[in-house]
Every structure is written in structure tokens, then in C-alpha cells.
Write an enzyme that holds these catalytic residues in place. Structure first.
Site, PDB file in Angstrom:
ATOM      1  N   GLY A   1       0.793  -1.231   0.000  1.00  0.00           N
ATOM      2  CA  GLY A   1       0.000   0.000   0.000  1.00  0.00           C
ATOM      3  C   GLY A   1       0.817   1.269   0.000  1.00  0.00           C
TER       4      GLY A   1
ATOM      5  N   ASP B   1       1.843  -1.978 -10.018  1.00  0.00           N
ATOM      6  CA  ASP B   1       3.199  -2.247  -9.518  1.00  0.00           C
ATOM      7  C   ASP B   1       3.450  -3.746  -9.401  1.00  0.00           C
ATOM      8  OD1 ASP B   1       5.667  -1.235  -8.672  1.00  0.00           O
ATOM      9  OD2 ASP B   1       5.149  -1.483  -6.562  1.00  0.00           O
TER      10      ASP B   1
ATOM     11  N   LYS C   1       4.782  -0.576 -13.866  1.00  0.00           N
ATOM     12  CA  LYS C   1       6.136  -1.117 -13.699  1.00  0.00           C
ATOM     13  C   LYS C   1       6.390  -2.184 -14.761  1.00  0.00           C
ATOM     14  CE  LYS C   1       7.303  -3.755 -10.086  1.00  0.00           C
ATOM     15  NZ  LYS C   1       7.714  -3.998  -8.692  1.00  0.00           N
TER      16      LYS C   1
ATOM     17  N   TRP D   1      -9.824  13.501  -2.576  1.00  0.00           N
ATOM     18  CA  TRP D   1      -9.366  12.274  -3.241  1.00  0.00           C
ATOM     19  C   TRP D   1      -9.937  11.043  -2.554  1.00  0.00           C
ATOM     20  CZ3 TRP D   1      -5.101   9.452  -0.645  1.00  0.00           C
ATOM     21  CH2 TRP D   1      -4.682   8.320  -1.332  1.00  0.00           C
TER      22      TRP D   1
END
Length: 703
Positions: free
Chosen positions: A158, A248, A288, A177
Site C-alpha cells: 500500500g 506495480d 512497472k 481524493w
């Protein structure tokens, strides 16, 4: 005299010049560390805009490759191959010390005191600061205020989320957000440690923000899980559009380092397709990747270069220089209208089955784009090889080198530059999502501890060993496991929960991970299972003869319920047997559980409930079978029986859907169970005894 003074002055001048040159070189090297960026496409600057080919031409051409990219791959693998004889543990220690950016993380932790500061945190913050990753121009144009949402794929533990929160609070505090994340579920005992990040220090406090999909595994490569994620993202609280998606993900490639790109290709394809379904026009995507040598990566990069206005590749300074990791920053999504004709075809090849053919025909990709990819590969290969070669050169000189390095101010200069360039500062504790202190006080025994300590070549050789030799290697890993200090324990009862929280998920019959056992010790079970599968044998544990002998000698007033600690895990059978036995049990009877596993949340939860129907639970330790659980003096508890009815119904319903009951009491409550440490110790004992028992049978010798 004048001549001597003149000579001295010249020497001083030369020394000063040498110092200046060294400082210039040092400053230049530090700058290079922070400038590993490569632009692939930019609509504003490129004379040629990349265009997707017709949908019908996709996935029609057999796999292709480019000789120039394969040559770069061979050169890189030749350098990486020099590491094959290095002991992994020693090599990692060496590269950690050699890492010039190695002080960034501790300095951020010490000076900024952000939450969940990891390498991922620092990489994200760096990328967000170097690129306009958060599309503030789009956010500020929102008609209903300065709002946006983000979705984070393969996000455990996280750190991208906490870094984004920190960035927003220091750079755009007026923005509202909300976020949603998915990752392989750390609470799924069918997920292996090799495949997932098991660290849940942040996840356990933010579970409402996590979506683990239709089967609860969190596998983003399952199309039904993507559909569930899309539905949940649509119902995400708060105003604003999804304007940022991050991915990721990776796969453990320790045993195939030369083919990392191919191993992760399907995962990266799924992450990208997921983004194209989630992201809205004007949004950004962070992905990634590793290397770009194969057709899968080249096609993926072309897809992204067509779908976004600007695509760049970056290697953050805070990323270890010797690995192939890099991040693709995709800016300003062209929107669903542009990509919609392609989504059905992309989803067709989504669901865990890699396509046989290449996504695009080679002739459909412009030569100019292919040249950019080649230049990009050369750029990052050069930097990676330089780091690896420097690390190899200094490995055998490390004592002297580290002494020098410890007095050097290079690491400090780099970490100070990081803090200054990216304007890092503390945020108010109330602005943090969970809080640094709360996260740090949670245990961290699940932070992806692997059993890899040998070199790559030694690991390859071990796979060729005879099964008995492999088992003896496993036994060496179990020797240090501690035995319980006592032979007899009494457990006090825990209060019943106000209500059950029954969770179901994908059916699994092999326990690959556990929140109630050290991750390295659970992996021992996996290694034993591999050996026994190769030999096509099964082993009972506790041994059947010991169980039979115990039953023949036990007090006739006792009821026996016998299980196998290992072998096929069957949640439905466990629930049915516990339910059936308790329904029929007479008052004051003692129920003895033999071989009852304490590895799963379900089993712990059932024991948690059962304890409230007996006066006490006694744990007896036995040298040849581990532990027995004696639940003494049954007393009928209607609330417990009602709960068991609920669990049985849930089990029947799950079975119809080919699912399993995973848990009945929230993991957050089980973590607070006073017997949590003891249960871990008992599981460690059982795995040690099981390992010894298997070896005794296989080798016909006593350990």
C-alpha cells in the site's frame, strides 16, 4: 626561496583543481542517478502520431523478435549471468551497502515521518514529483469541485497509496481524493508467498478500500475479478473521475532471471487492459515493467503510445540500480471513445491464457517507434550493467571499500538532494490515512521472507538432487524451530462475537500461506509437498498407528475427532464434521481434536467458537504427533449452535458455486486473540514433526 614558493603554489593549485574535478565528477554522477528518463512518445513534439491498426489485424501474426533487441538482451544476460555463483544473501548485503541511494529511505523515515515508507513509497513520490503524474489540470477543471479518484493494481502493501496521500497533502491540499486498490489477497491461504506480498500492516486498517474480486483471491489476471473491480470503482464514494491508475505488479523470477520479461508479460498485459477499462479521459497511468526486448513488451508499449498523448520510461534514483525495474509513465489518456473498438479483443486474451500470436503485426509498428524502443533498451541496459559490474568488482574488496564508503558523504548528499528536489516535508498526523505509529506497531513477520539463500547455480543443482537429498536440505531448515517450553497448556475462553462475518472465496485444497505461522516455515511444507508429488506418495500425519493406539487407550467418556494436519484441505468437510459432532455431543463430555490444523482462519475461528461450549481447552504436547486439543466438559450453548447453523448453510451455498468458506471471524479480531503467539508456536512444532516423520519414512532412519 622564490622558486620553492612558486612550486608550492603550483602544487596547491593542482590539488585544488583535482578537488574541484572530483567534486564536479561526483556532482555529475549524482545528477545522472536522478535523470534516468527516456521519452518514447510525445504528441506535442513528434511529427508522426502513432495510430493503432485495424482491430481485425490484432493477434494474427506469429511471435516475432527484433535482432537488435535480442542482441541487447544477450549482452545484459551475459553480465547478469556473472552473478550465478554468488550466494544470494551475501550478494544482497553487498549491493545494499553499495547502493548510493541506500540512505534515502531511512532519511525520509527519520525526517519526514511519513506512513509506510518503503522503497515503493520513495519511488512513487519521486515519479510523482518528476512528472505531472497527478493530473491537476484535469482535476481543477472538474465541474463539481477539485475531486478525483485513483485505482491501484497489485498494490500491496500500500505504499503507493500512502505516498500519493502525502504528495497531495503537500502539493495539492485542496484536492478531494478517494481511492480503491487490489492485490493478491494476503488472507487467502491458497495464495503462495512466492506470488504475493503478504505484508498487511496497512491493508488490515483500510479493508473497505480493497477489492479482492469475485473469487476473493485478488488475482487481477482473472477476468471476473476485473469485472468486480470495475463495478466497485463505479460505486466508489466521492465525486470526481478516475484520473490515475497505478500497476506495480511482478512475479517471482529468482529461478529464471534471464527470462523475467517473458515471465511477467501476461501480468503486465492484464494490468494495462484493466487500466484501459478503468481510466477516464485525461487521466494518467503508471506501470512497472522490466526490459523491452520481446514482442509482448514492444507491442504493449506501442498500445500505450497510441492510447496516451505522452509516454516516458523512468528509473527512479530510489530504485536499486542493478535490477531491471523501470516505470512507464503514460500521460493524458485519449479516452474510452478512442480505445473502445479494441477493448473486446483485448479482454478476449485477458483471462490467464497468454495469446499465442503477437498483439500487433511487426509491419504495423512504425520504424521510428522501434528505433525509440531500441535506444531506450540501450540506455537502461548501459546503466544497469555499469552498476552490476561495479558491484562485482568491489565484492571481494568489500571490507576496505565499506570502510571508505562509511566515511563518504555521497549517500548523504544523494538523500539530501532527494528531500530538497522533491520538497518533502511532514504532514499533519490527522492527514495520514492510518498513521505511522499504528502501522509500525503491527508485527511484520509476513513481509515476504523467502528461503532463497544460496546462489542461482546452487538452487538449480538442488532441483537435480535425489528426493531424499532434497528432504535432508529441508530438514536443515527445520532444525532451529523451537519446541514449546511446556507439555501442557490451558486456554481461557474468548467472548463470542456479536455476529459472524462469513467470507467465502476460491476453493483451494493446499495451504500455501498462513497468518498463524512464520512464512519461512510454511514454505517448508511446500518443499516437502513438491518432493512427495515427484515420488507419487502421501504420508499421514499424525501417523495412523499413533492415533489408533491413542483411541484404544482413551477414557470411553471422551469423543475423538481426528484430522490430518496436512494433505488435502477441505473446508466443507471440516465444517460438516465439527457441526455434526457438536450437535450430537452429550453434556459433560470431552471432545479431543487430533491433527486439527491451526494454520487457517476458518479452523481458528471454529475453535474460537467451540471454546464457548466447553469449560476449558487443554493443549497437550506429544513428541510424535505434535499437539492434541482437549475441549473439556461440554455445555450446550445455543448461540454457538446458531452460529454453526449459519456456517453450515454458507458452506452448502459456497459448495454449489465451487467456492469455499475462508473465515467466519474477521482477521482483525483473530490478530487480537490472546493465544495468537501460542498457535504460531504449535504450527511450527507440527511442521517440524511432520518434516521429521516424512524423512523417517523416506529414509528409514530416525532423526
Amino acid at each position: 626561496m622564490e622558486k620553492k614558493e612558486k612550486n608550492f603554489s603550483l602544487k596547491q593549485s593542482q590539488t585544488l583543481q583535482d578537488k574541484n574535478d572530483k567534486n564536479t565528477d561526483l556532482s555529475s554522477n549524482i545528477s545522472i542517478l536522478f535523470e534516468k528518463h527516456f521519452a518514447i512518445s510525445n504528441v506535442q513534439q513528434d511529427t508522426q502520431m502513432y495510430v493503432l491498426p485495424e482491430v481485425g489485424s490484432m493477434f494474427t501474426e506469429p511471435p516475432w523478435w527484433l535482432n537488435k533487441l535480442q542482441k541487447i538482451k544477450r549482452d545484459l544476460n551475459e553480465v547478469k549471468g556473472r552473478l550465478n555463483n554468488f550466494n544470494l544473501s551475501k550478494w544482497q548485503q553487498h549491493t545494499n551497502r553499495m547502493n548510493e541511494a541506500g540512505e534515502i529511505i531511512p532519511m525520509v523515515r527519520e525526517n519526514i515521518q511519513a506512513e509506510l515508507v518503503t522503497q515503493a513509497w520513495c519511488k512513487f513520490y519521486e515519479i510523482a514529483s518528476n512528472f505531472s503524474l497527478v493530473p491537476l489540470n484535469e482535476i481543477y477543471q472538474e465541474v463539481d469541485g477539485k475531486n478525483f479518484k485513483s485505482v491501484h493494481l497489485c498494490e500491496a502493501p500500500g505504499a503507493f497509496v500512502t505516498a500519493l496521500n502525502h504528495w497531495l497533502k503537500t502539493n495539492a491540499s485542496d484536492v478531494q481524493w478517494n481511492w480503491l486498490a487490489t492485490t493478491l489477497n494476503p488472507y487467502c491461504e491458497g495464495n503462495s508467498y512466492d506470488s504475493m506480498v503478504a505484508d498487511d500492516r496497512f491493508i488490515r486498517h483500510t479493508l473497505k478500500h480493497w477489492c479482492f474480486g469475485a473469487d476473493n483471491t485478488g488475482d487481477i489476471m482473472n477476468l471476473k475479478n476485473l469485472d468486480t473491480l470495475m463495478k466497485k470503482s463505479e460505486s466508489l464514494d466521492g465525486k470526481g473521475r478516475i484520473l490515475l491508475v497505478t500497476a506495480d505488479g511482478s512475479i517471482d523470477c529468482m529461478n529464471m532471471p534471464g527470462e523475467q520479461e517473458t515471465a511477467v508479460a501476461q501480468l503486465h498485459f492484464c494490468e494495462t487492459v484493466a487500466c484501459l477499462h478503468l481510466l477516464q479521459k485525461g487521466g494518467n497511468f503508471l506501470l512497472k515493467l522490466f526490459t523491452l526486448f520481446e514482442h509482448q513488451s514492444v507491442c504493449l508499449m506501442y498500445l500505450l503510445s497510441c492510447a496516451f498523448q505522452q509516454v516516458s520510461v523512468t528509473k527512479p534514483a530510489s530504485s536499486k540500480g542493478g535490477n531491471s525495474e523501470m516505470y512507464v509513465v503514460c500521460m493524458n489518456f485519449k479516452g474510452k471513445d478512442y480505445i473502445a473498438p479494441y477493448l473486446c479483443t483485448l479482454k478476449y486474451y485477458y483471462d490467464n491464457v497468454p495469446p499465442v500470436n503477437a498483439m500487433f503485426n511487426l509491419r504495423d509498428i512504425p520504424d521510428g517507434f522501434l528505433r525509440r524502443i531500441e535506444q531506450c533498451c540501450k540506455f537502461f541496459k548501459f546503466h544497469q550493467c555499469k552498476i552490476i559490474e561495479d558491484n562485482i568488482r568491489t565484492f571481494h574488496k568489500r571490507d576496505n571499500f565499506y570502510k571508505h564508503l562509511s566515511t563518504s558523504f555521497v549517500k548523504r548528499m544523494i538523500s539530501i538532494k532527494y528531500l530538497e528536489d522533491y520538497r518533502l516535508k511532514k504532514i499533519d498526523p490527522v492527514d495520514k490515512i492510518v498513521g505511522r505509529e499504528i502501522i509500525e506497531k503491527n508485527n511484520n513477520q509476513f513481509m515476504n521472507k523467502k528461503l532463497y539463500i544460496d546462489s542461482y547455480n546452487e538452487r538449480c543443482k538442488s532441483q537435480d538432487l535425489e528426493p531424499q537429498e532434497r528432504l535432508l536440505q529441508v530438514w536443515n531448515n527445520t532444525k532451529e524451530i523451537e519446541w514449546p517450553s511446556e507439555k501442557f497448556y490451558v486456554w481461557n475462553l474468548q467472548a463470542l462475537p456479536e455476529a459472524l462475518e462469513i467470507q467465502t472465496g476460491k476453493l483451494f485444497n493446499k495451504i500455501c500461506s498462513s497468518r498463524f505461522c512464520d512464512s519461512k516455515i510454511v514454505q517448508i511444507l511446500d518443499k516437502i509437498d513438491d518432493v512427495m508429488q515427484d515420488m507419487h506418495i502421501t504420508v499421514c500425519f499424525p501417523p495412523a498407528e499413533i492415533t489408533t493406539e491413542f483411541i484404544s487407550q482413551i477414557d470411553p467418556s471422551y469423543e475423538i475427532l481426528s484430522f490430518q494436519f496436512v494433505q488435502n484441505y477441505d473446508s466443507h468437510r471440516i465444517i460438516a464434521e465439527i457441526y455434526d459432532r457438536l450437535k450430537k455431543l452429550e453434556s459433560e463430555k470431552t471432545l479431543v481434536l487430533i491433527g486439527y490444523s491451526l494454520l487457517t482462519q476458518l479452523n481458528i475461528g471454529l475453535l474460537y467458537l467451540l471454546g464457548n461450549s466447553f469449560n476449558k481447552i487443554i493443549v497437550e504436547i506429544h513428541d510424535n504427533e505434535g499437539y492434541r486439543l482437549k475441549l473439556e466438559n461440554y455445555r450446550r450453548n445455543e448461540k454457538v449452535l446458531k452460529y454453526l447453523d449459519e456456517i453450515l448453510i454458507a458452506s452448502h451455498n459456497a459448495c454449489k458455486q465451487n467456492m469455499a468458506v475462508w473465515s467466519i471471524i474477521p482477521i482483525t479480531i483473530l490478530y487480537e486473540y490472546t493465544k495468537f503467539p501460542m498457535m504460531m508456536l504449535l504450527n511450527h512444532l507440527m511442521i517440524k514433526l511432520y518434516t521429521r516423520h516424512v524423512i523417517n519414512i523416506m529414509l528409514d532412519k530416525k532423526l
